[in-house]
Design a protein around this motif. Structure first.
Motif: not given
Length: 201
Positions: A117-125
């Motif tokens: 989803d474009g989120t960087v790091g472990t928070a990405g989906r």
């Protein structure tokens, strides 16, 4: 039990005034066998722990979760993402059982490709873009695949897993379960895979 009632996968349930779970249905569920994961080639398999369907307004899907009121296309879209997970680890298992209340109600395959989803790091989906719905149940008490998979291997995996008990433990929707339970505890998960959202998202 509440999750099973909410998804519609147990026929004869009444939830008007007083909740009623049919005794015959309960007895059939108690007799369901545990999933035999030893037939899978991977050391572990990811499990999607789903909840009842919830309306969302997202590109490509209007629901998340599992429910017998969803058609096959809606169900595939609802179950194929977006999750916080290690997508390579999910794909390595070759199959993604979907459970409600500890019972396998659907099976996804075709997990080799994904997008984030474009989120960087472990928070990405992540969403599995080529996922296939190998099977799903309309009635957990009489488990018959409601899908008609074209791939024989998909049909085989769905036949092995649908309607079985599959225990998993996780702080979020994705859990990782070893296929050889004698070697390790019944389920493992890492904090990096735990989402902030509710189970089933």
């Amino acid at each position: 039990m509440r999750k099973l009632m909410a998804t519609g996968v147990v026929p004869g349930v009444r939830d008007t005034g007083r909740q009623v779970f049919p005794l015959a249905a309960l007895q059939r569920l108690q007799a369901r066998p545990a999933a035999d994961l030893t037939v899978l080639g991977a050391a572990e398999v990811a499990v999607l722990r789903s909840d009842a369907p919830v309306r969302v307004e997202e590109p490509g899907r209007g629901w998340i979760g599992f429910g017998t009121g969803l058609d096959e296309a809606q169900l595939l879209a609802a179950l194929s993402g977006w999750w916080r997970c290690d997508p390579a680890r999910v794909a390595a298992g070759g199959v993604l059982p979907v459970t409600v209340g500890g019972f396998v109600v659907a099976v996804l395959t075709g997990l080799d490709e994904w997008e984030d989803d474009g989120t960087v790091g472990t928070a990405g989906r992540y969403r599995f873009t080529e996922a296939r719905l190998a099977g799903y149940l309309a009635d957990l008490t009489s488990p018959v695949n409601a899908a008609d998979p074209a791939d024989p291997q998909d049909a085989l995996l769905a036949g092995l897993l649908l309607g079985t008990r599959l225990r998993s433990v996780s702080g979020g929707p994705i859990a990782y379960v070893p296929t050889r339970t004698a070697d390790r505890p019944a389920a493992t998960t890492s904090t990096a895979d735990q989402p902030a959202a509710t189970e089933g998202e």
